[in-house]
Motif scaffolding. Structure first.
Motif, PDB file in Angstrom:
ATOM      1  N   GLY A  99       9.647   3.330 -10.474  1.00 47.73           N
ATOM      2  CA  GLY A  99       8.305   3.125 -11.000  1.00 47.73           C
ATOM      3  C   GLY A  99       8.077   1.693 -11.446  1.00 47.73           C
ATOM      4  O   GLY A  99       7.018   1.105 -11.189  1.00 47.73           O
ATOM      5  N   ALA A 100       9.079   1.097 -12.107  1.00 49.67           N
ATOM      6  CA  ALA A 100       8.950  -0.281 -12.564  1.00 49.67           C
ATOM      7  C   ALA A 100       8.835  -1.241 -11.393  1.00 49.67           C
ATOM      8  O   ALA A 100       8.092  -2.225 -11.445  1.00 49.67           O
ATOM      9  CB  ALA A 100      10.157  -0.648 -13.434  1.00 49.67           C
ATOM     10  N   SER A 101       9.546  -0.969 -10.314  1.00 51.10           N
ATOM     11  CA  SER A 101       9.486  -1.860  -9.147  1.00 51.10           C
ATOM     12  C   SER A 101       8.102  -1.833  -8.509  1.00 51.10           C
ATOM     13  O   SER A 101       7.632  -2.836  -7.970  1.00 51.10           O
ATOM     14  CB  SER A 101      10.548  -1.468  -8.119  1.00 51.10           C
ATOM     15  N   THR A 102       7.439  -0.686  -8.570  1.00 51.44           N
ATOM     16  CA  THR A 102       6.080  -0.578  -8.027  1.00 51.44           C
ATOM     17  C   THR A 102       5.105  -1.388  -8.880  1.00 51.44           C
ATOM     18  O   THR A 102       4.269  -2.136  -8.368  1.00 51.44           O
ATOM     19  CB  THR A 102       5.636   0.894  -7.984  1.00 51.44           C
ATOM     20  N   VAL A 103       5.235  -1.256 -10.199  1.00 51.00           N
ATOM     21  CA  VAL A 103       4.341  -1.968 -11.119  1.00 51.00           C
ATOM     22  C   VAL A 103       4.571  -3.473 -11.058  1.00 51.00           C
ATOM     23  O   VAL A 103       3.622  -4.266 -11.092  1.00 51.00           O
ATOM     24  CB  VAL A 103       4.541  -1.449 -12.559  1.00 51.00           C
TER      25      VAL A 103
ATOM     26  N   ALA B  82       0.815  -1.214   0.000  1.00 50.24           N
ATOM     27  CA  ALA B  82       0.000   0.000   0.000  1.00 50.24           C
ATOM     28  C   ALA B  82       0.853   1.270   0.000  1.00 50.24           C
ATOM     29  O   ALA B  82       0.313   2.377   0.054  1.00 50.24           O
ATOM     30  CB  ALA B  82      -0.921  -0.001   1.226  1.00 50.24           C
ATOM     31  N   LEU B  83       2.162   1.111  -0.077  1.00 53.06           N
ATOM     32  CA  LEU B  83       3.066   2.254   0.024  1.00 53.06           C
ATOM     33  C   LEU B  83       3.086   3.052  -1.277  1.00 53.06           C
ATOM     34  O   LEU B  83       3.281   2.499  -2.363  1.00 53.06           O
ATOM     35  CB  LEU B  83       4.481   1.767   0.357  1.00 53.06           C
ATOM     36  N   HIS B  84       2.885   4.348  -1.149  1.00 49.52           N
ATOM     37  CA  HIS B  84       2.971   5.246  -2.300  1.00 49.52           C
ATOM     38  C   HIS B  84       4.309   5.978  -2.238  1.00 49.52           C
ATOM     39  O   HIS B  84       4.676   6.526  -1.199  1.00 49.52           O
ATOM     40  CB  HIS B  84       1.821   6.253  -2.293  1.00 49.52           C
ATOM     41  N   ILE B  85       5.045   5.965  -3.352  1.00 51.56           N
ATOM     42  CA  ILE B  85       6.377   6.565  -3.391  1.00 51.56           C
ATOM     43  C   ILE B  85       6.431   7.642  -4.462  1.00 51.56           C
ATOM     44  O   ILE B  85       5.866   7.486  -5.542  1.00 51.56           O
ATOM     45  CB  ILE B  85       7.448   5.491  -3.681  1.00 51.56           C
ATOM     46  N   ARG B  86       7.111   8.728  -4.143  1.00 50.88           N
ATOM     47  CA  ARG B  86       7.427   9.724  -5.158  1.00 50.88           C
ATOM     48  C   ARG B  86       8.935   9.937  -5.140  1.00 50.88           C
ATOM     49  O   ARG B  86       9.572   9.943  -4.078  1.00 50.88           O
ATOM     50  CB  ARG B  86       6.679  11.031  -4.932  1.00 50.88           C
ATOM     51  N   VAL B  87       9.513  10.074  -6.313  1.00 52.60           N
ATOM     52  CA  VAL B  87      10.954  10.295  -6.460  1.00 52.60           C
ATOM     53  C   VAL B  87      11.145  11.703  -7.009  1.00 52.60           C
ATOM     54  O   VAL B  87      10.583  12.053  -8.059  1.00 52.60           O
ATOM     55  CB  VAL B  87      11.588   9.261  -7.411  1.00 52.60           C
ATOM     56  N   LEU B  88      11.925  12.515  -6.290  1.00 54.13           N
ATOM     57  CA  LEU B  88      12.101  13.916  -6.664  1.00 54.13           C
ATOM     58  C   LEU B  88      13.540  14.200  -7.072  1.00 54.13           C
ATOM     59  O   LEU B  88      14.483  13.666  -6.487  1.00 54.13           O
ATOM     60  CB  LEU B  88      11.722  14.835  -5.501  1.00 54.13           C
ATOM     61  N   LYS B  89      13.670  15.049  -8.055  1.00 55.99           N
ATOM     62  CA  LYS B  89      14.986  15.523  -8.477  1.00 55.99           C
ATOM     63  C   LYS B  89      15.264  16.822  -7.741  1.00 55.99           C
ATOM     64  O   LYS B  89      14.624  17.843  -8.008  1.00 55.99           O
ATOM     65  CB  LYS B  89      14.986  15.742  -9.989  1.00 55.99           C
TER      66      LYS B  89
ATOM     67  N   ASP C 268       4.036   9.491   7.618  1.00 55.52           N
ATOM     68  CA  ASP C 268       2.714  10.092   7.765  1.00 55.52           C
ATOM     69  C   ASP C 268       1.781   9.337   6.827  1.00 55.52           C
ATOM     70  O   ASP C 268       2.017   9.259   5.618  1.00 55.52           O
ATOM     71  CB  ASP C 268       2.780  11.569   7.379  1.00 55.52           C
ATOM     72  N   GLU C 269       0.733   8.740   7.382  1.00 55.64           N
ATOM     73  CA  GLU C 269      -0.157   7.905   6.580  1.00 55.64           C
ATOM     74  C   GLU C 269      -0.841   8.679   5.457  1.00 55.64           C
ATOM     75  O   GLU C 269      -1.358   8.088   4.503  1.00 55.64           O
ATOM     76  CB  GLU C 269      -1.221   7.257   7.468  1.00 55.64           C
ATOM     77  N   ASN C 270      -0.841   9.994   5.544  1.00 51.96           N
ATOM     78  CA  ASN C 270      -1.483  10.812   4.516  1.00 51.96           C
ATOM     79  C   ASN C 270      -0.497  11.324   3.464  1.00 51.96           C
ATOM     80  O   ASN C 270      -0.894  12.068   2.563  1.00 51.96           O
ATOM     81  CB  ASN C 270      -2.192  12.008   5.159  1.00 51.96           C
ATOM     82  N   ARG C 271       0.783  10.915   3.586  1.00 52.34           N
ATOM     83  CA  ARG C 271       1.792  11.414   2.654  1.00 52.34           C
ATOM     84  C   ARG C 271       2.590  10.249   2.081  1.00 52.34           C
ATOM     85  O   ARG C 271       2.753   9.215   2.734  1.00 52.34           O
ATOM     86  CB  ARG C 271       2.741  12.384   3.363  1.00 52.34           C
ATOM     87  N   PRO C 272       3.093  10.402   0.850  1.00 56.07           N
ATOM     88  CA  PRO C 272       3.916   9.333   0.262  1.00 56.07           C
ATOM     89  C   PRO C 272       5.321   9.339   0.851  1.00 56.07           C
ATOM     90  O   PRO C 272       5.741  10.310   1.493  1.00 56.07           O
ATOM     91  CB  PRO C 272       3.947   9.708  -1.219  1.00 56.07           C
ATOM     92  N   LEU C 273       6.032   8.245   0.646  1.00 54.11           N
ATOM     93  CA  LEU C 273       7.445   8.196   0.984  1.00 54.11           C
ATOM     94  C   LEU C 273       8.202   8.960  -0.104  1.00 54.11           C
ATOM     95  O   LEU C 273       8.133   8.608  -1.279  1.00 54.11           O
ATOM     96  CB  LEU C 273       7.933   6.746   1.041  1.00 54.11           C
TER      97      LEU C 273
END
Length: 323
Positions: A157-161, A8-15, A196-201
């Motif tokens: 992204g591929a690892s999530t899919v 259920a983990l949502h991840i965002r990757v930032l530059k 924070d359960e309301n925010r992505p990693l």
């Protein structure tokens, strides 16, 4: 750090170039190991103001590094410019800086921080000058890594899919360790953290060194984690790669070196045979095998004078799925 359910983990990757600048400064000028290559370290030391070692002592002259939030790079996706970060440092409010120091040191502020306490505005502007000097020195290199950052976004992204997020998290860098749903973050201060359960990693790859590791937290909640850019080419290695390699699914998940290890292990090999086949040093091969073994993708067994390496069932399944 408790990640909760990985599924259920949502991840965002930032530059975020500001995080890279901070990691480089910590290593080259602050004496905090980040694994920065010697030529890059020399470049930064030559570009930095002559008095910066004493200036930076409050941040890095502790058992652990301490960078107040008002001096740390913001993780917001809309503010990923190093120029904006440096400009913000020049305008840090003295009251904000002093309030953070009082919260960190409620009894008394250590002696090393007294120059900051006595002249917070002047110190912040000098600190901004150091960061600006380093950014100008590494700016051309940063922009040459654009394709590597794009590759990292695709890898995560591929690892999530593909349902291999645990493998991606297990390989953030040699100083991070994944055990079940917990991620061990390298820090000398003991503590437990959560998301924070309301925010992505939020993950921020940095073009610094193989030992790069930083994180920002508010209380027991982690805001972001910075880790070494996994596909960062070592000095002297060509940065340009063919389109086919850039779109390789196995390399997107594991990175090219570790994908090459798994491909080579179509049959069991000794460590010497694997190093020769990959044209890597034994130390480099051992490092990658250790990380793949920790992820449950291969086994190493000593047989007499040799260490024989073979894929596990999970490793065979992953190769079969992505190759």
């Amino acid at each position: 750090m408790d990640l909760g359910k990985l599924g259920a983990l949502h991840i965002r990757v930032l530059k975020n170039p500001g995080a890279t600048v901070l990691s480089l400064v910590a290593d080259a000028l602050g004496g905090r190991f980040q694994g920065v290559p010697a030529p890059t370290r020399a470049l930064i030391q030559a570009a930095a103001p002559s008095n910066c070692t004493a200036l930076l002592r409050p941040l890095f002259n502790h058992p652990y590094a301490l960078v107040p939030d008002c001096l740390a790079p913001p993780a917001a996706a809309s503010d990923n410019s190093a120029d904006a970060y440096v400009e913000r440092l020049s305008d840090v409010r003295p009251d904000d800086l002093l309030t953070e120091l009082e919260a960190e040191f409620p009894q008394h502020v250590p002696l090393a921080w007294q120059p900051v306490v006595s002249q917070p505005r002047a110190w912040a502007r000098s600190y901004a000058h150091v960061m600006r000097s380093v950014w100008e020195a590494i700016r051309p290199t940063w922009h040459r890594h654009d394709s590597l950052f794009e590759r990292e976004y695709e890898r995560i992204g591929a690892s999530t899919v593909n349902g291999t997020l645990d493998l991606a998290l297990a390989q953030l860098g040699p100083r991070f360790q994944l055990a079940g749903n917990s991620l061990r973050i390298p820090d000398r201060r003991p503590g437990s953290y959560r998301l924070d359960e309301n925010r992505p990693l939020t993950l921020i790859p940095v073009a610094s060194g193989v030992g790069a590791s930083m994180f920002s937290h508010q209380g027991d909640t982690v805001d972001w984690i910075a880790y070494p850019l996994s596909s960062l080419a070592p000095a002297g290695e060509r940065e340009e790669r063919t389109r086919d390699k850039d779109r390789d699914p196995l390399a997107l998940v594991l990175g090219e070196p570790r994908a090459a290890v798994l491909r080579a292990l179509r049959r069991p090999l000794t460590m010497g045979e694997l190093s020769s086949l990959l044209q890597c040093s034994p130390g480099t091969t051992t490092h990658h095998c250790s990380r793949l073994e920790a992820a449950g993708l291969l086994n190493r067994n000593r047989q007499g004078q040799h260490v024989r390496i073979a894929l596990t069932d999970r490793g065979n399944e992953l190769v079969g799925l992505l190759v």
